[in-house]
Write a protein that holds these residues in place. Structure first.
Motif, PDB file in Angstrom:
ATOM      1  N   ASN A 159       0.829  -1.207   0.000  1.00 29.69           N
ATOM      2  CA  ASN A 159       0.000   0.000   0.000  1.00 29.69           C
ATOM      3  C   ASN A 159       0.864   1.257   0.000  1.00 29.69           C
ATOM      4  OD1 ASN A 159       0.598  -0.640   2.904  1.00 29.69           O
ATOM      5  ND2 ASN A 159      -0.511   1.288   3.209  1.00 29.69           N
ATOM      6  N   VAL A 160       2.109   1.150   0.472  1.00 25.96           N
ATOM      7  CA  VAL A 160       3.009   2.306   0.483  1.00 25.96           C
ATOM      8  C   VAL A 160       3.577   2.560  -0.908  1.00 25.96           C
ATOM      9  CG1 VAL A 160       5.168   3.232   1.407  1.00 25.96           C
ATOM     10  CG2 VAL A 160       3.598   1.997   2.910  1.00 25.96           C
ATOM     11  N   SER A 161       4.169   1.553  -1.532  1.00 28.62           N
ATOM     12  CA  SER A 161       4.782   1.746  -2.843  1.00 28.62           C
ATOM     13  C   SER A 161       3.745   1.975  -3.943  1.00 28.62           C
ATOM     14  CB  SER A 161       5.693   0.566  -3.194  1.00 28.62           C
ATOM     15  OG  SER A 161       5.029  -0.671  -3.066  1.00 28.62           O
ATOM     16  N   MET A 162       2.490   1.566  -3.708  1.00 28.66           N
ATOM     17  CA  MET A 162       1.426   1.882  -4.670  1.00 28.66           C
ATOM     18  C   MET A 162       1.282   3.391  -4.849  1.00 28.66           C
ATOM     19  SD  MET A 162      -0.235  -0.719  -6.065  1.00 28.66           S
ATOM     20  CE  MET A 162      -1.902  -0.235  -6.465  1.00 28.66           C
ATOM     21  N   MET A 163       1.605   4.146  -3.801  1.00 26.29           N
ATOM     22  CA  MET A 163       1.478   5.592  -3.863  1.00 26.29           C
ATOM     23  C   MET A 163       2.493   6.231  -4.795  1.00 26.29           C
ATOM     24  SD  MET A 163      -1.089   6.437  -1.913  1.00 26.29           S
ATOM     25  CE  MET A 163      -1.803   4.971  -2.652  1.00 26.29           C
ATOM     26  N   GLY A 181      -7.087  -4.246  -0.174  1.00 25.30           N
ATOM     27  CA  GLY A 181      -7.077  -4.866  -1.486  1.00 25.30           C
ATOM     28  C   GLY A 181      -8.278  -4.498  -2.328  1.00 25.30           C
ATOM     29  N   LEU A 182      -9.459  -4.466  -1.717  1.00 29.11           N
ATOM     30  CA  LEU A 182     -10.675  -4.192  -2.490  1.00 29.11           C
ATOM     31  C   LEU A 182     -10.761  -2.737  -2.922  1.00 29.11           C
ATOM     32  CD1 LEU A 182     -13.323  -6.351  -0.599  1.00 29.11           C
ATOM     33  CD2 LEU A 182     -11.923  -6.945  -2.596  1.00 29.11           C
ATOM     34  N   GLU A 183     -10.298  -1.823  -2.081  1.00 26.64           N
ATOM     35  CA  GLU A 183     -10.314  -0.420  -2.470  1.00 26.64           C
ATOM     36  C   GLU A 183      -9.397  -0.181  -3.662  1.00 26.64           C
ATOM     37  OE1 GLU A 183      -9.612   2.081   0.947  1.00 26.64           O
ATOM     38  OE2 GLU A 183     -11.208   1.139   2.089  1.00 26.64           O
ATOM     39  N   PHE A 184      -8.192  -0.747  -3.626  1.00 22.33           N
ATOM     40  CA  PHE A 184      -7.284  -0.605  -4.762  1.00 22.33           C
ATOM     41  C   PHE A 184      -7.833  -1.323  -5.994  1.00 22.33           C
ATOM     42  CE2 PHE A 184      -3.792   0.480  -1.703  1.00 22.33           C
ATOM     43  CZ  PHE A 184      -3.408   1.667  -2.316  1.00 22.33           C
ATOM     44  N   ALA A 185      -8.475  -2.460  -5.792  1.00 22.39           N
ATOM     45  CA  ALA A 185      -9.019  -3.213  -6.924  1.00 22.39           C
ATOM     46  C   ALA A 185     -10.014  -2.373  -7.709  1.00 22.39           C
ATOM     47  CB  ALA A 185      -9.678  -4.501  -6.429  1.00 22.39           C
ATOM     48  N   SER A 251     -11.771 -23.481  -8.787  1.00 20.16           N
ATOM     49  CA  SER A 251     -12.078 -23.361 -10.213  1.00 20.16           C
ATOM     50  C   SER A 251     -11.139 -22.349 -10.830  1.00 20.16           C
ATOM     51  CB  SER A 251     -13.535 -22.917 -10.417  1.00 20.16           C
ATOM     52  OG  SER A 251     -13.746 -21.637  -9.864  1.00 20.16           O
ATOM     53  N   GLY A 252     -11.016 -22.380 -12.142  1.00 18.39           N
ATOM     54  CA  GLY A 252     -10.196 -21.413 -12.844  1.00 18.39           C
ATOM     55  C   GLY A 252      -8.809 -21.929 -13.166  1.00 18.39           C
ATOM     56  N   ALA A 253      -8.086 -21.144 -13.990  1.00 15.17           N
ATOM     57  CA  ALA A 253      -6.738 -21.520 -14.419  1.00 15.17           C
ATOM     58  C   ALA A 253      -5.795 -21.566 -13.225  1.00 15.17           C
ATOM     59  CB  ALA A 253      -6.233 -20.513 -15.446  1.00 15.17           C
ATOM     60  N   PRO A 254      -4.792 -22.454 -13.281  1.00 15.35           N
ATOM     61  CA  PRO A 254      -3.885 -22.607 -12.144  1.00 15.35           C
ATOM     62  C   PRO A 254      -2.890 -21.467 -11.987  1.00 15.35           C
ATOM     63  CG  PRO A 254      -3.235 -24.067 -13.918  1.00 15.35           C
ATOM     64  CD  PRO A 254      -4.541 -23.466 -14.323  1.00 15.35           C
ATOM     65  N   GLU A 255      -2.723 -20.628 -13.036  1.00 16.08           N
ATOM     66  CA  GLU A 255      -1.789 -19.515 -12.956  1.00 16.08           C
ATOM     67  C   GLU A 255      -2.390 -18.260 -13.572  1.00 16.08           C
ATOM     68  OE1 GLU A 255       2.634 -21.551 -12.943  1.00 16.08           O
ATOM     69  OE2 GLU A 255       1.821 -20.817 -14.853  1.00 16.08           O
ATOM     70  N   ILE A 256      -1.976 -17.116 -13.024  1.00 14.20           N
ATOM     71  CA  ILE A 256      -2.425 -15.822 -13.529  1.00 14.20           C
ATOM     72  C   ILE A 256      -1.185 -14.976 -13.747  1.00 14.20           C
ATOM     73  CG2 ILE A 256      -3.819 -13.774 -13.070  1.00 14.20           C
ATOM     74  CD1 ILE A 256      -5.170 -15.595 -10.846  1.00 14.20           C
ATOM     75  N   THR A 257      -1.067 -14.347 -14.913  1.00 17.01           N
ATOM     76  CA  THR A 257       0.082 -13.499 -15.201  1.00 17.01           C
ATOM     77  C   THR A 257      -0.371 -12.051 -15.307  1.00 17.01           C
ATOM     78  OG1 THR A 257       1.244 -15.265 -16.375  1.00 17.01           O
ATOM     79  CG2 THR A 257       1.946 -13.010 -16.825  1.00 17.01           C
ATOM     80  N   GLY A 258       0.332 -11.176 -14.593  1.00 12.06           N
ATOM     81  CA  GLY A 258      -0.007  -9.761 -14.609  1.00 12.06           C
ATOM     82  C   GLY A 258       1.228  -8.896 -14.703  1.00 12.06           C
ATOM     83  N   SER A 259       1.007  -7.618 -14.932  1.00 12.14           N
ATOM     84  CA  SER A 259       2.131  -6.675 -15.045  1.00 12.14           C
ATOM     85  C   SER A 259       2.617  -6.206 -13.680  1.00 12.14           C
ATOM     86  CB  SER A 259       1.704  -5.464 -15.882  1.00 12.14           C
ATOM     87  OG  SER A 259       0.614  -4.783 -15.274  1.00 12.14           O
ATOM     88  N   HIS A 260       1.721  -6.168 -12.697  1.00 10.36           N
ATOM     89  CA  HIS A 260       2.062  -5.682 -11.365  1.00 10.36           C
ATOM     90  C   HIS A 260       1.413  -6.568 -10.312  1.00 10.36           C
ATOM     91  CE1 HIS A 260       2.824  -2.151 -13.869  1.00 10.36           C
ATOM     92  NE2 HIS A 260       3.555  -1.647 -12.884  1.00 10.36           N
ATOM     93  N   LEU A 261       2.065  -6.656  -9.165  1.00  9.71           N
ATOM     94  CA  LEU A 261       1.575  -7.461  -8.050  1.00  9.71           C
ATOM     95  C   LEU A 261       1.497  -6.600  -6.802  1.00  9.71           C
ATOM     96  CD1 LEU A 261       0.957 -10.207  -6.593  1.00  9.71           C
ATOM     97  CD2 LEU A 261       3.453 -10.456  -6.322  1.00  9.71           C
ATOM     98  N   LEU A 262       0.321  -6.548  -6.191  1.00  6.36           N
ATOM     99  CA  LEU A 262       0.125  -5.841  -4.926  1.00  6.36           C
ATOM    100  C   LEU A 262      -0.151  -6.857  -3.824  1.00  6.36           C
ATOM    101  CD1 LEU A 262      -0.522  -3.455  -3.008  1.00  6.36           C
ATOM    102  CD2 LEU A 262      -2.847  -3.460  -3.960  1.00  6.36           C
ATOM    103  N   LEU A 263       0.634  -6.800  -2.763  1.00 10.09           N
ATOM    104  CA  LEU A 263       0.388  -7.642  -1.593  1.00 10.09           C
ATOM    105  C   LEU A 263      -0.374  -6.818  -0.557  1.00 10.09           C
ATOM    106  CD1 LEU A 263       3.831  -9.471  -1.212  1.00 10.09           C
ATOM    107  CD2 LEU A 263       1.784 -10.210  -2.469  1.00 10.09           C
ATOM    108  N   ALA A 264      -1.620  -7.187  -0.346  1.00 11.15           N
ATOM    109  CA  ALA A 264      -2.486  -6.472   0.603  1.00 11.15           C
ATOM    110  C   ALA A 264      -2.980  -7.483   1.629  1.00 11.15           C
ATOM    111  CB  ALA A 264      -3.653  -5.820  -0.134  1.00 11.15           C
ATOM    112  N   THR A 265      -2.034  -7.996   2.404  1.00 10.72           N
ATOM    113  CA  THR A 265      -2.327  -9.136   3.282  1.00 10.72           C
ATOM    114  C   THR A 265      -2.117  -8.839   4.750  1.00 10.72           C
ATOM    115  OG1 THR A 265      -0.077  -9.891   2.797  1.00 10.72           O
ATOM    116  CG2 THR A 265      -1.855 -10.882   1.530  1.00 10.72           C
ATOM    117  N   GLY A 266      -2.297  -7.580   5.137  1.00  7.34           N
ATOM    118  CA  GLY A 266      -2.202  -7.268   6.554  1.00  7.34           C
ATOM    119  C   GLY A 266      -1.042  -6.354   6.886  1.00  7.34           C
ATOM    120  N   ARG A 267      -0.978  -5.972   8.166  1.00  8.64           N
ATOM    121  CA  ARG A 267       0.022  -5.024   8.634  1.00  8.64           C
ATOM    122  C   ARG A 267       0.669  -5.526   9.922  1.00  8.64           C
ATOM    123  NH1 ARG A 267       0.173  -0.252   6.363  1.00  8.64           N
ATOM    124  NH2 ARG A 267       0.658   0.939   8.231  1.00  8.64           N
ATOM    125  N   ARG A 268       1.791  -4.940  10.248  1.00  6.41           N
ATOM    126  CA  ARG A 268       2.499  -5.292  11.468  1.00  6.41           C
ATOM    127  C   ARG A 268       2.934  -4.019  12.176  1.00  6.41           C
ATOM    128  NH1 ARG A 268       8.332  -7.745   9.832  1.00  6.41           N
ATOM    129  NH2 ARG A 268       8.581  -7.477  12.088  1.00  6.41           N
TER     130      ARG A 268
END
Length: 458
Positions: A159-163, A181-185, A251-268
């Protein structure tokens, strides 16, 4: 030589500057330490910049819907650099305001650098040694990087580097189907990116009731966002300039390819490099500073406010932490964290406003409860605005008539829920609302109707 103050505040997030203002107004000398950006997460990488981007995304969405309102529009495009420049101005103006306020505050001395405890009353900031009668920790938190296979081999965003993005992603893969994740989505989908959200669990925003999760999923899928739920084995690899995410889903394809990856899985929490062991301050297993109901640590003169104490993860809870500390120390008013009613919002469009318990939480209390529900299609204001997605739901104790919780997923839901929250704080029965006259046409005017049609649940 050690410089002595009445109080040291570590961190210039939501709680720290306001507490500095109260302490200095009470005649106390204050040292405030900030190692990076004044204003904390909310001002720099959280609420203010992201909601500025949400506003831009809403504007382009409404422009594309012009024909629905009888407005003739041509092709609508997004100038992503201008979107980000607007976001930058919002956060820079806010940060500068906080910094100037603090640096102009009488009896408040600013130290810019990293603070570390040397003993329970002393901290070091670079070459400076500072001591105080009371110390307040307000160091916030940061994005947590999960230990997924291959995560160290691929470029990823938080969420920091997305800025700091300067190019609109062609295909943004987001890991984490919760609030960030949903807000950025949604905003990036509206900006023009393809978006895929990967969530390990069976549904989105797991802390909410299933009907809320289902409605949010439907709203976002309608905009073309793709979801992969039940993704139990998430892994990453490079594919040229792109990132491939491997998922084991039902369900769905076993792999997804994208140009960018955002990890929005919590904070510490930002507590691991403060030297809290030298001060004797206890932390829990996750690194949060342990505090009592007045936000005092196990060391009587050391307090912890904001995200670092694990008692709230929002700007408003951090500010309320300041209010609790100030009330107890300066006003002789015994305010407590346990008096706080949980409330927050999810800022997709339409937003979700929440107060108190969910229906699921209320059921677990063993109380006899009643539930009221109305779709936003019944709200005149929503119909007039052409924004009828979502619904309202309220939960009430059947015996005491106490309001236990509310969820408003719909236009203005983040504002409308406040009227319910106020009645909950007043400890008044739900009939306080049903007997009130609300303005027409507003979103809030349906709230009495929702309470007026409560039904028992099994």
């Amino acid at each position: 030589m050690t410089k002595h103050f009445d109080a040291i505040i570590i961190g210039a997030g939501q709680a720290g500057p306001s507490l500095a203002g109260r302490l200095t107004a009470a005649g106390k000398s204050v040292a405030l330490v900030e190692r990076k950006l004044f204003g904390g997460t909310c001002v720099n990488t959280g609420c203010m910049p992201t909601k500025a981007m949400v506003a831009s995304a809403y504007a382009v969405h409404m422009a594309r819907r012009g024909a629905d309102f009888g407005v003739t529009t041509g092709p609508v495009s997004v100038d992503f650099k201008r979107v980000m420049a607007r976001k930058d101005k919002v956060r820079t103006d806010a940060r500068t305001g906080v910094e100037n306020w603090l640096k102009g505050m009488e009896s408040c001395t600013i130290f810019e650098g990293h603070a570390q405890f040397e003993d329970p009353h002393t901290i070091r900031v670079g070459e400076e040694s500072l001591s105080a009668d009371q110390i307040f920790i307000n160091t916030g938190g940061r994005a947590a990087t999960p230990d997924f296979p291959g995560v160290d081999d691929v470029p990823f965003l938080t969420n920091v580097s997305m800025m700091d993005l300067d190019v609109l992603p062609t295909h943004l893969i987001i890991v984490g189907g919760s609030y960030i994740g949903l807000e950025f989505a949604q905003m990036f989908r509206r900006f023009g990116s393809e978006v895929t959200v990967i969530e390990k669990g069976p549904r989105l925003i797991a802390r909410e009731d299933p009907d809320i999760s289902d409605a949010v999923l439907a709203i976002l899928e309608k905009e073309g966002i793709r979801f992969r739920l039940n993704a139990e084995c998430i892994r990453f690899s490079r594919q040229g300039d792109n990132v491939t995410a491997g998922v084991d889903c039902t369900s769905g394809a076993p792999e997804i390819t994208g140009s960018h990856l955002l990890l929005a899985t919590g904070r510490r929490p930002n507590t691991d490099d403060l030297g809290l062991d030298k001060a004797g301050v206890k932390m829990d297993a996750r690194g949060y500073v342990e505090v009592d109901d007045t936000l005092c640590t196990n060391v009587p003169h050391i307090f912890a406010m904001g995200d670092c104490n694990g008692r709230g993860a929002f700007t408003h809870t951090a500010y309320n932490d300041f209010e609790i500390v100030a009330a107890n120390l300066l006003d002789g008013e015994p305010r407590r964290v346990s008096d706080r009613i949980s409330t927050y919002a999810l800022y997709i469009d339409p937003p979700l406003g929440r107060a108190g318990m969910s229906e699921t939480e209320a059921r677990k209390t063993g109380r006899k409860i009643t539930v009221g529900r109305r779709p936003m299609t019944r709200v005149g204001r929503a119909v007039e605005k052409g924004e009828t997605e979502g619904f309202m739901k309220v939960v009430v104790d059947a015996d005491s008539k106490e309001i236990l919780g509310a969820s408003i997923l719909g236009t203005g839901g983040d504002e409308a829920v406040q009227s319910i929250l106020d009645v909950m704080y007043a400890k008044k029965p739900y009939t306080t609302i049903t007997h009130a006259v609300h303005i027409h046409p507003t979103v809030s005017e349906l709230i009495p109707t929702v309470f007026g049609d409560l039904k028992p649940v099994g």
